[in-house]
Design a protein around this motif. Structure first.
Motif, PDB file in Angstrom:
ATOM      1  N   GLN A 279      44.038  44.210  43.007  1.00 11.52           N
ATOM      2  CA  GLN A 279      42.611  44.765  42.907  1.00 11.52           C
ATOM      3  C   GLN A 279      41.623  44.008  42.889  1.00 11.52           C
ATOM      4  O   GLN A 279      40.901  43.767  41.505  1.00 11.52           O
ATOM      5  CB  GLN A 279      42.606  46.130  42.005  1.00 11.52           C
ATOM      6  N   PRO A 280      41.220  43.194  43.586  1.00 13.84           N
ATOM      7  CA  PRO A 280      40.104  42.260  43.441  1.00 13.84           C
ATOM      8  C   PRO A 280      38.662  42.848  43.254  1.00 13.84           C
ATOM      9  O   PRO A 280      37.899  42.346  42.781  1.00 13.84           O
ATOM     10  CB  PRO A 280      39.866  41.453  44.813  1.00 13.84           C
ATOM     11  N   GLU A 281      38.518  44.154  43.405  1.00 11.00           N
ATOM     12  CA  GLU A 281      37.625  44.880  43.100  1.00 11.00           C
ATOM     13  C   GLU A 281      37.086  44.765  41.550  1.00 11.00           C
ATOM     14  O   GLU A 281      36.291  44.953  41.128  1.00 11.00           O
ATOM     15  CB  GLU A 281      37.469  46.211  43.710  1.00 11.00           C
ATOM     16  N   LYS A 282      38.315  44.807  40.841  1.00 15.30           N
ATOM     17  CA  LYS A 282      38.386  44.830  39.356  1.00 15.30           C
ATOM     18  C   LYS A 282      37.614  43.547  38.870  1.00 15.30           C
ATOM     19  O   LYS A 282      37.024  43.431  38.003  1.00 15.30           O
ATOM     20  CB  LYS A 282      39.698  44.768  38.753  1.00 15.30           C
ATOM     21  N   PHE A 283      38.028  42.315  39.568  1.00 18.60           N
ATOM     22  CA  PHE A 283      37.420  41.261  39.264  1.00 18.60           C
ATOM     23  C   PHE A 283      35.960  41.116  39.641  1.00 18.60           C
ATOM     24  O   PHE A 283      35.176  40.409  38.865  1.00 18.60           O
ATOM     25  CB  PHE A 283      38.287  40.086  40.280  1.00 18.60           C
ATOM     26  N   ALA A 284      35.521  41.636  40.680  1.00 13.61           N
ATOM     27  CA  ALA A 284      34.107  41.814  41.201  1.00 13.61           C
ATOM     28  C   ALA A 284      33.232  42.297  39.962  1.00 13.61           C
ATOM     29  O   ALA A 284      32.184  41.928  39.739  1.00 13.61           O
ATOM     30  CB  ALA A 284      34.097  42.221  42.355  1.00 13.61           C
TER      31      ALA A 284
ATOM     32  N   PHE B 268      34.105  42.883  37.039  1.00 13.02           N
ATOM     33  CA  PHE B 268      34.109  41.979  35.935  1.00 13.02           C
ATOM     34  C   PHE B 268      33.073  40.947  35.985  1.00 13.02           C
ATOM     35  O   PHE B 268      32.244  40.537  35.018  1.00 13.02           O
ATOM     36  CB  PHE B 268      35.728  41.329  35.618  1.00 13.02           C
ATOM     37  N   LEU B 269      32.996  40.184  37.095  1.00 11.38           N
ATOM     38  CA  LEU B 269      32.197  39.087  37.182  1.00 11.38           C
ATOM     39  C   LEU B 269      30.769  39.368  37.460  1.00 11.38           C
ATOM     40  O   LEU B 269      29.904  38.697  36.815  1.00 11.38           O
ATOM     41  CB  LEU B 269      32.744  38.308  38.572  1.00 11.38           C
TER      42      LEU B 269
END
Lengths: 104, 169
Positions: free
Chosen positions: A89-94, A96-97
């Protein structure tokens, strides 16, 4: 066939994937939803490559064997025991960032 | 290199257009990353009109299994190279995920910060391949990054200062 740019097409057409324990190969096959048997060659690999394969096996996503037990594994395997591998889930990274940087 | 590039492009896939311009830095010995990056940016420009990015190559700091002593020399050489590049780019944010290439760039950024020239936020995301142990870059940057992200819970336990968001690639 040696160095195709992408195996994606071949992967999609396959019913079963037998692969070495390289992370890219494992993850590509799992993401296509294909049953995967990972073949470990302990002599050739450094320890870190095994970590992912072992974890995927522990979590029930792949079957696992070495070169000498491959035939036996193919004969006795039950692919229905394999659990589907949910995508990352790269959206979680987005999210967070965005917080870190202050773009909220 | 290869897997690292694929992972980092996935990390970028959900970022908003505020993360612009994007400067990609990779090893001069890397033949495939440029194509992957261009393809990614090409797709991105179909959605976002104002896509800006640059590509830079630096000497590879260390080959896999290179000896310690020669690694120090090659890393120093890479730092010498990446220092002017980092100074030129003056990034606000550095995102890296483990190839040896990232260590000289991050160290250059730290140096620039110490000298009061530019303070970058350093975010390190350890590769999904790392379930129980950190890569060498990870072990170094765990102490020097602002945010250190791991993708498996075992690592979060071993490295308590890390951030665990689950699997993000």
């Amino acid at each position: 066939f040696r160095f195709k740019d992408s195996l994606a097409e071949d992967l999609r057409g396959a019913d079963l994937v037998i692969s070495h324990a390289g992370a890219g190969s494992c993850l590509e096959a799992l993401e296509e939803g294909k049953p995967l048997i990972v073949v470990i060659n302990e002599k050739l690999m450094n320890n870190h490559q095994l970590e992912l394969a072992k974890r995927l096996h522990r979590d029930g996503h792949v079957l696992y064997c070495n070169c000498s037990t491959l035939v036996e594994t193919l004969q006795s395997m039950d692919l229905s025991t394999l659990k589907p591998f949910p995508p990352g889930q790269p959206e979680k990274f987005a999210l967070f960032l965005d917080k870190v940087v202050g773009f909220q | 290199t290869g897997g690292h590039t694929t992972e980092i492009l996935r990390l970028l896939s959900c970022l908003s257009e505020s993360y612009s311009p994007r400067h990609y830095i990779f090893a001069d010995s890397d033949k495939m990353s440029e194509a992957k990056i261009r393809s990614f940016e090409q797709k991105r420009s179909e959605t976002f009109s104002n896509s800006q990015f640059t590509l830079d190559r630096i000497p590879r700091s260390r080959e896999v299994r290179q000896s310690w002593t020669s690694s120090v020399v090659t890393t120093l050489y890479s730092i010498l190279y990446s220092l002017p590049l980092t100074y030129k780019l003056k990034p606000d944010l550095i995102l890296c995920n483990g190839p040896g290439t990232c260590v000289p760039v991050c160290l250059s950024a730290l140096l620039l910060g110490l000298l009061g020239m530019k303070r970058a936020i350093i975010v390190y995301v350890e590769s999904i391949c790392r379930v129980e142990t950190l890569s060498l870059s990870g072990k170094i940057l765990y102490y020097f990054s602002d945010y250190f992200i791991v993708q498996w819970p075992d690592l979060k336990e071993k490295y308590p200062k890390s951030v665990y968001l689950g699997r993000i690639v």
